[in-house]
Design an enzyme around this catalytic site. Structure first.
Site, short mmCIF file in Angstrom:
data_model
loop_
_atom_site.label_atom_id
_atom_site.label_comp_id
_atom_site.label_asym_id
_atom_site.label_seq_id
_atom_site.Cartn_x
_atom_site.Cartn_y
_atom_site.Cartn_z
N ARG A 56 0.83 -1.21 0.00
CA ARG A 56 0.00 0.00 0.00
C ARG A 56 0.87 1.26 0.00
O ARG A 56 0.56 2.23 -0.70
CB ARG A 56 -0.92 -0.01 1.22
N ASN A 81 -4.12 8.51 3.80
CA ASN A 81 -3.04 7.90 4.59
C ASN A 81 -3.19 8.08 6.10
O ASN A 81 -2.69 7.25 6.87
CB ASN A 81 -1.69 8.51 4.18
N HIS A 135 -5.59 -6.16 -3.06
CA HIS A 135 -6.49 -6.29 -1.92
C HIS A 135 -6.77 -7.72 -1.55
O HIS A 135 -7.59 -7.99 -0.67
CB HIS A 135 -7.79 -5.54 -2.21
N HIS A 187 0.69 4.20 -2.82
CA HIS A 187 0.38 5.58 -2.46
C HIS A 187 1.57 6.51 -2.71
O HIS A 187 1.38 7.71 -2.96
CB HIS A 187 -0.06 5.66 -1.00
#
Length: 326
Positions: free
Chosen positions: A71, A103, A202, A75
């Site tokens: 993740r 975040n 995911h 990001h």
């Protein structure tokens, strides 16, 4: 750069103008610092082994560590390219991306990257960027959980600034619909196919109740039993309680996430949008039955996302500590 006399003598058959073009092109390539899997082969030959060892320990201690870094990588790359800007703490000059809406109180793994970076610094001082440490650690984490591998291109430099406003505006959200998701990825040069494959990340990781409360309490395109189970620990008002994004195999990187979508058991609204009568239904259905196709497309999309570069003219460095500029 002007051609030298030795260059002209070596290639007497080439016109002077062509030589100039070749030299200018070579200079431009060097200045852009193109990525290469062998970038540190001479300056830090044990880099991959060092990162692999650290990630193996981290995943043994907590399999979620792999999801944390995956993740973070996503990001980070989505904001001004893969430049390690997500690691920077706030300064008087800029606000940290750690406190951007996507975040804040949810991004994890910063201490793990600090620990891996410290090992790398001990072996190869002031050589490897935090952005490259994250890229390598992410790939190792996915592999350690049974996922695909891919060639990690290296040679990134770390940003000297953070971009909180861009993080707020550009990172996809759990509440986005399919049109919004496609547009966000397209803005980064990533196709709808890339988007759907990358969403397979995911298959590991968890989400906080407030990101899926509306879905499990109000959505119609959801399996009733699944929604009822999730409502037990997630009030309609939301909370910080966690639930796995893939309830079948939450600690294994596989294609079960897509089988969940086909069964209308996607936890997030944005996930279920991939299989909701839209343009990605056929691809989701294929990934749900063809694990090899998912693995290939995911690996290819990770390479593509990992090639996202900072804006032209952005200053970079090799940070010694990932949370602050040198």
């Amino acid at each position: 750069m002007a051609p030298t006399s030795s260059t002209i003598h070596r290639f007497p058959q080439l016109p002077l103008l062509l030589l100039l073009l070749l030299l200018v092109s070579a200079t431009a390539l060097a200045s852009r610092g193109h990525l290469s899997p062998t970038f540190y082969s001479s300056t830090c030959p044990d880099l991959r082994r060092t990162v692999r060892s650290a990630m193996a320990e981290a995943v043994r201690q907590n399999p979620r560590n792999a999801a944390f870094l995956l993740r973070l990588f996503f990001h980070d790359c989505f904001v001004n390219g893969c430049d390690g800007s997500i690691f920077l703490d706030s300064t008087p000059a800029f606000a940290s991306e750690k406190f951007a809406i996507p975040n804040n109180n949810s991004a994890r793994g910063f201490e793990l990257i600090d620990a891996i970076k410290a090992r790398v610094e001990a072996a190869c001082p002031a050589t490897v960027s935090c952005a490259d440490v994250l890229a390598l650690a992410t790939q190792e984490g996915v592999d350690l959980l049974g996922g695909p591998t891919w060639t990690v291109e290296l040679g990134r430099r770390d940003s000297r600034a953070a971009f909180q406003a861009a993080a707020d505006e550009e990172i996809p959200l759990a509440f986005d619909d399919l049109k919004e998701l496609v547009a966000r990825f397209r803005a980064k040069g990533l196709s709808a196919r890339d988007m759907t494959a990358l969403s397979g990340a995911h298959t590991i990781g968890q989400a906080q109740c407030f990101t899926f409360a509306t879905r499990v309490h109000e959505a119609r395109n959801i399996d009733a039993d699944f929604a009822a189970r999730r409502r037990k620990n997630c009030p309609a008002s939301g909370s910080d309680a966690l639930a796995p994004l893939d309830s079948r195999t939450p600690y294994r990187f596989d294609n079960a996430f897509y089988r969940e979508l086909v069964a209308k058991r996607g936890l997030l609204h944005s996930d279920q949008e991939l299989f909701n009568g839209g343009s990605q239904d056929a691809r989701v259905r294929r990934y749900s039955t063809d694990a090899a196709a998912f693995s290939r497309d995911f690996a290819a999309a990770m390479v593509k996302m990992g090639a996202l570069r900072p804006s032209p003219g952005t200053k970079g460095e090799i940070r010694l500590k990932c949370n602050r500029i040198n």
